[in-house]
Enzyme design. Structure first.
Site, mmCIF file in Angstrom:
data_model
loop_
_atom_site.group_PDB
_atom_site.id
_atom_site.type_symbol
_atom_site.label_atom_id
_atom_site.label_comp_id
_atom_site.label_asym_id
_atom_site.label_seq_id
_atom_site.Cartn_x
_atom_site.Cartn_y
_atom_site.Cartn_z
ATOM 1 N N LYS A 71 1.053 -5.499 -3.383
ATOM 2 C CA LYS A 71 1.589 -5.696 -4.395
ATOM 3 C C LYS A 71 1.770 -3.979 -4.993
ATOM 4 C CE LYS A 71 -0.314 -7.421 -7.968
ATOM 5 N NZ LYS A 71 -0.808 -6.204 -8.437
ATOM 6 N N THR A 73 1.278 -1.564 -3.076
ATOM 7 C CA THR A 73 1.839 -0.723 -1.988
ATOM 8 C C THR A 73 3.428 -0.958 -2.179
ATOM 9 O OG1 THR A 73 -0.005 -0.878 -0.467
ATOM 10 C CG2 THR A 73 2.092 -0.328 0.541
ATOM 11 N N ARG A 94 -1.307 0.602 -13.375
ATOM 12 C CA ARG A 94 -2.621 0.871 -13.949
ATOM 13 C C ARG A 94 -3.718 1.523 -13.332
ATOM 14 N NH1 ARG A 94 -4.558 -5.142 -13.387
ATOM 15 N NH2 ARG A 94 -3.410 -4.698 -11.302
ATOM 16 N N LYS A 105 -12.778 -5.531 -3.504
ATOM 17 C CA LYS A 105 -11.086 -5.320 -3.638
ATOM 18 C C LYS A 105 -10.952 -3.995 -3.102
ATOM 19 C CE LYS A 105 -7.296 -6.042 -6.429
ATOM 20 N NZ LYS A 105 -6.659 -4.763 -6.633
ATOM 21 N N ALA A 273 -6.029 -8.714 -14.565
ATOM 22 C CA ALA A 273 -5.136 -9.755 -15.101
ATOM 23 C C ALA A 273 -5.804 -11.289 -14.940
ATOM 24 C CB ALA A 273 -4.108 -9.938 -13.930
ATOM 25 N N PHE A 301 -2.548 -9.245 -9.987
ATOM 26 C CA PHE A 301 -2.829 -10.507 -9.197
ATOM 27 C C PHE A 301 -1.548 -11.061 -8.864
ATOM 28 C CE2 PHE A 301 -7.423 -9.915 -10.646
ATOM 29 C CZ PHE A 301 -7.753 -9.467 -9.208
ATOM 30 N N PHE A 381 4.430 -6.792 8.425
ATOM 31 C CA PHE A 381 3.387 -6.718 9.522
ATOM 32 C C PHE A 381 3.958 -6.827 10.799
ATOM 33 C CE2 PHE A 381 0.900 -7.448 5.411
ATOM 34 C CZ PHE A 381 -0.370 -7.145 5.947
ATOM 35 N N TRP A 409 4.349 0.271 3.944
ATOM 36 C CA TRP A 409 3.284 0.809 4.428
ATOM 37 C C TRP A 409 3.275 1.916 5.534
ATOM 38 C CZ3 TRP A 409 0.263 -0.049 8.537
ATOM 39 C CH2 TRP A 409 -1.241 0.268 8.439
#
Length: 556
Positions: A71, A73, A94, A105, A273, A301, A381, A409
């Site tokens: 998210k 990224t 954030r 994480k 969140a 999230f 991906f 990415w």
């Protein structure tokens, strides 16, 4: 492929004053923290307050899985893609917490060629905002206990102290502690608790405050305890407001850094969140809207948590009206929701994809309830197949959602051009008719049940006796009109993290409720959610190091 930290460390950053100049911000408007970080001055925010607002784009995601969704990224890459298209854009994110950074994480700077930098600074101490919040929180706790020690003029009932200390670290042994042990001069013996800094009400207050005046108003309203006769005792009653505000003076100012492609990024505030409201500060978002034509922001999230709170708390409080929502998913995560083991996610499996895509479907339906146009993006991906991608695209279009692939990415801004073009097209074609999910006039129970039934898909809500009693007390205190901040697992639409996909036939259990009177919302803790995480068996901290030249390794 290089690691995220290798890519970030090899980046050639521009001095932050040059990045700010792209937004017509002069050096006098910046409070520099070295060459590559700065805070935006109060004078700048006052000077631009009459500028027209740009378009606001929210980036959210499906429920997170071990497969990863990307998210942040996507948020960073989308901002870079707007730059590739010649648009005046800014990203509003954030700040990361040290807890997950050293836990499981990892950091929160994006990934690959879609990152904000300096990555190490952002993930560690940055400009000290979280330290200031921690200090203000714990100062209030110290003043509270000292008041009791020095005669307890306000008649505080030690059994009804609700203010908790905080620490920006995953440390489970501090969840429930005993303080005041020792001699009489060491204070009254009582049970106490810690929360993680990003769950502190002061974090929420900082992110919801308009300015210093509003910050102090909110700080003074914090309920820290109840007296022997049942009356709330506030930070204002304890004369703590001014000192707390002094600690937060600089933390209140938004921070500016840059992406790998020198897109400006305002990074400020960081409530979780799953246990807080999950959005960056209102000041940061409003400032960004005055500085650029397009503002890309994110909520934490999945959309059941971050987006719901962005809409129902942040937008409600700030009067914001988002123009579009980007919903991030991956083929891998959808197959994981369909029951595929993590080790097998790289193999084409249309049957599992069809089974797991119901999670995406529910998030689409939820976002459409708010009247904001939705664009679904697949974070690409190399293992994704054309058949899988085509299936998701058709699924989205059949549900009146725009669709675009994202390759940010791997390719940075260039990999997000298709998504940026789709977002621009959507904003032009489809008007946003944003409205929150519920009205202020509903009771707290009705708000909780509306979220549980309409957003989570629950059959209903059960309440622990203490939670039911607290809801009545909050309402009797005149705060029943506040919005609700649900504390729930991020891994499932339900309050049971093992229920993947689109669970049904479940009830949400509210075990605890408390009012954040300064933040002006009510927190409902569901399931087994905790407000101070613990470290896993092999925390990320094991892999983080710094060499003799001061180069940090292992951050991700």
């Amino acid at each position: 492929m290089k690691s995220d930290i290798q890519i970030a460390q090899e980046a050639v950053m521009l001095p932050i004053k040059e990045v700010a100049a792209k937004l017509d911000i002069c050096e006098d408007d910046l409070e520099l923290y070295g060459k590559y970080k700065a805070k935006l001055s109060d004078d700048l925010m006052k000077r631009i307050e009459n500028h027209p607002d740009g378009k606001l784009i929210l980036v959210t995601a499906i429920n997170p899985t071990p497969a990863g969704e990307g998210k942040t990224t996507t948020s960073v890459g989308l901002g870079q893609a707007f730059g590739k298209l010649g648009k005046k854009a800014i990203i509003a994110l954030r700040e990361p917490s040290l807890g997950p950074c050293f836990g499981i994480k990892g950091g929160a700077a994006g990934g690959g060629y879609a990152q904000v930098v300096p990555m190490e600074d952002l993930n560690l101490h940055f400009t000290g905002d979280f330290h200031a919040i921690t200090s203000a929180n714990n100062l209030l706790a110290a003043i509270l206990d000292n008041h009791i020690q020095q005669g307890n003029e306000l008649g505080i009932d030690p059994r009804q102290i609700v203010w908790k200390r905080c620490i920006d670290m995953n440390d489970r042994v501090l969840r429930n502690i005993v303080v005041g042990l020792g001699s009489k001069t060491d204070g009254m013996v009582r049970e106490d608790h810690f929360v993680i800094t990003v769950a502190s009400e002061i974090m929420a207050i900082l992110c919801l405050a308009d300015d210093m005046h509003d910050l102090k108003r909110r700080l003074s309203q914090i309920i820290v305890a109840y007296s022997f006769d049942g009356k709330p005792v506030t930070a204002g009653d304890l004369k703590a407001t001014g000192a707390m505000a002094a600690l937060l003076k600089d933390a209140l100012k938004p921070n500016m850094i840059q992406t790998l492609e020198h897109t400006p990024a305002i990074v400020h505030g960081g409530p979780f969140a799953n246990i807080a409201h999950g959005c960056n500060s209102i000041r940061a978002t409003k400032t960004a809207l005055k500085l650029a034509d397009y503002v890309i922001t994110e909520a934490g999230f999945g959309a059941d948590l971050g987006a719901e709170k962005f809409f129902d708390i942040k937008c409600r409080k700030a009067g914001l009206k988002p123009d579009a929502v980007v919903l991030v998913a991956t083929i891998r995560a959808l197959k994981y929701n369909g029951g595929v083991a993590k080790a097998d996610l790289g193999t084409e499996n249309l049957e599992a994809l069809e089974k797991g895509i119901v999670n995406l479907e529910k998030h689409i339906e939820n976002l459409q309830k708010y009247g904001v146009p939705v664009v679904v993006t697949l974070n690409s991906f190399v293992t994704d197949t054309k058949a899988e991608t085509d299936f998701v695209e058709k699924f989205c279009k059949d549900r009146d959602c725009e669709f675009a692939l994202s390759e940010v990415w791997e390719k940075g801004g260039e990999g997000g051009v298709a998504l940026a073009e789709k977002v621009l097209e959507t904003i032009e074609k489809k008007e946003s008719h944003f409205a929150p999910l519920y009205e202020d006039s509903l009771s707290l129970e009705e708000k909780i049940e509306k979220i549980a039934k309409e957003i989570y898909g629950a059959d209903g809500v059960t309440y622990a006796p203490a939670a039911k009693k607290e809801l009545k007390r909050i309402t009797d205190l005149g705060m029943g009109h506040f919005p609700v901040c649900m504390a729930k697992t991020q891994y499932s639409l339900s309050d049971d993290q093992t229920k993947l996909g689109r669970p049904s036939g479940f009830t949400v259990n509210v075990r605890e409720v408390y009012v954040a009177a300064g933040a002006e919302f009510v927190v409902a803790l569901t399931g087994s959610i905790v407000t101070l995480p613990g470290l896993g068996k092999t925390p990320a901290a094991y892999g983080i190091d710094v060499d003799d030249n001061g180069v940090i390794t292992g951050l991700f």
